[in-house]
Scaffold this motif. Structure first.
Motif, short mmCIF file in Angstrom:
data_model
loop_
_atom_site.label_atom_id
_atom_site.label_comp_id
_atom_site.label_asym_id
_atom_site.label_seq_id
_atom_site.Cartn_x
_atom_site.Cartn_y
_atom_site.Cartn_z
N LEU A 111 0.83 -1.21 0.00
CA LEU A 111 0.00 0.00 0.00
C LEU A 111 0.86 1.25 0.00
O LEU A 111 0.53 2.26 -0.63
N THR A 112 2.00 1.17 0.68
CA THR A 112 2.87 2.34 0.79
C THR A 112 3.60 2.65 -0.52
O THR A 112 4.24 3.68 -0.64
N ASP A 113 3.49 1.77 -1.50
CA ASP A 113 4.11 2.05 -2.81
C ASP A 113 3.29 3.06 -3.61
O ASP A 113 3.78 3.60 -4.61
N ALA A 114 2.06 3.29 -3.20
CA ALA A 114 1.23 4.26 -3.93
C ALA A 114 1.88 5.63 -3.86
O ALA A 114 2.44 6.01 -2.84
N GLY A 115 1.82 6.37 -4.96
CA GLY A 115 2.40 7.70 -4.97
C GLY A 115 2.91 8.10 -6.33
O GLY A 115 2.51 7.52 -7.35
N THR A 116 3.78 9.09 -6.34
CA THR A 116 4.31 9.62 -7.60
C THR A 116 5.75 9.17 -7.79
O THR A 116 6.56 9.25 -6.86
N TYR A 117 6.04 8.72 -8.97
CA TYR A 117 7.37 8.25 -9.32
C TYR A 117 7.94 9.16 -10.40
O TYR A 117 7.20 9.71 -11.21
N ARG A 118 9.26 9.23 -10.40
CA ARG A 118 9.91 10.07 -11.39
C ARG A 118 10.96 9.21 -12.09
O ARG A 118 11.71 8.49 -11.44
#
Ligand SMILES: *[C@@H]1O[C@H](CO)[C@@H](O)[C@H](O)[C@H]1NC(C)=O
Ligand SMILES: *[C@@H]1O[C@H](CO)[C@@H](O)[C@H](O)[C@H]1NC(C)=O
Length: 317
Positions: A111-118
């Motif tokens: 769940l903590t992998d959710a987010g914005t990647y660059r």
């Protein structure tokens, strides 16, 4: 330190060195299920044969302080500055670089992998793009249990894990809402998932059918399980003497275990003449136990009969 330096080089190059070099994202957003794998992709131009020694790739997760996920510096992988969140879970599909694809695979999504990647790429210039990752955790595996307390009084239970918190709706076969008779609790389960347990107490009869629905409002998704009131009591109702059947089963269990013991002893004696005496010793020990416990019919081999007995007892009480 080195990381921020590299980033500033990228940003610097991005404007001034080669405005024609661009990174593109075919999918700016990915949505994946908890526990699954994802492969996110960025594209860049390779004119002719890839010169690996000129290629730098960085993948990082944008947070207050960016977490480095993957680094290829001038053609060489470097994991020394990788953030521990991603250790042993990421891989760059290197065979795709030749095609101008920087593809990052992350396994066992949390769940903590959710987010914005660059993703940053330096080649004949430098550029970066961002990708958003959404993680869903549907309430997929529902554990159910049916218990009877008294005659025609039943307790139905459904339990599952997911995210975000789900509401549990109970329905009978006519789709009547019975949720107000249910008690639903949610606890924090494994890896930030919610463990939601709902119990419905209801007066009903055999073969009645119920459904528990885990309604995950945010995901706009429902998962459900069907519960059918079992017919444990069919034999006893027919003879109208449950006590008698209980006793009969008990006696049967005791004699069954005695018989098994006798057979075992016989077999053990027979085997004694052969070479595997250690096995026989264990066999005799368990038989000894059996004969002392036989009054209660407390023999493993009669588990099946005892199971039946339990069912009858449940109905009795
Ligand atoms: C995820 O990737 C790993 C490693 O490549 C693989 O063993 C596993 O089967 C994959 N899982 C799924 C759900 O695809
Ligand atoms: C899920 O179930 C609830 C209750 O039965 C219903 O109101 C809702 O519309 C359903 N949602 C979906 C997406 O099926």
């Amino acid at each position: 330190m080195e990381k921020t330096l590299l980033l500033s080089i990228f940003v610097f190059h991005w404007h001034f060195i080669n405005a024609l070099f661009t990174v593109d994202v075919p999918h700016p957003q990915y949505t994946v299920d908890y526990g699954s794998n994802v492969t996110m992709e960025c594209r860049f131009q390779v004119n002719g044969q890839l010169k690996l020694q000129d290629l730098s790739v960085i993948w990082e997760k944008k947070e207050e302080e960016a977490k480095e996920i993957y680094k290829l510096h001038k053609g060489k992988e470097n994991f020394t500055t990788q953030h521990s969140d991603f250790r042993e879970r990421v891989q760059l599909l290197k065979e795709k670089l030749q095609l101008g694809q920087s593809m990052l695979q992350i396994t066992s999504i949390k769940l903590t992998d959710a987010g914005t990647y660059r993703c940053l790429i330096g080649y004949e210039g430098a550029d970066y793009k961002t990708i958003t990752l959404q993680v869903r955790a549907p309430y997929r595996n529902i554990t159910k249990r049916i218990v009877t307390a008294e005659h025609n009084k039943w307790e139905l239970m459904c339990q599952s894990e997911g995210y975000p918190k789900a509401e549990v709706i109970w329905q009978n076969v006519e789709h009547q809402d019975l949720s107000d008779k249910a008690n639903t609790i949610s606890e924090t389960g494994t890896d930030q998932l919610y463990s939601v347990t709902s119990t419905l107490k209801i007066n009903t009869s055999i073969n009645a059918t119920f459904q528990c629905i885990f309604w995950n409002k945010e995901l706009k998704e429902n998962t459900s399980a069907i519960l059918i009131i079992p017919d444990y009591t069919v034999d006893s109702q027919r003879t109208n003497s449950r006590r008698y059947i209980g006793t009969a089963l008990g006696v049967f269990a005791v004699f069954g275990s005695l018989l098994l013991c006798v057979l075992w002893i016989k077999k053990a004696r027979k085997d004694e003449e052969s070479e595997t005496w250690t096995n026989n010793a264990t066999m005799k020990v368990s038989c000894g136990k059996l004969s002392t416990d036989e009054e209660e019919g407390n023999c493993r081999e009669t588990l099946l009969e005892n199971e039946k007995l339990k069912n009858v007892r449940i109905v009795e009480t």
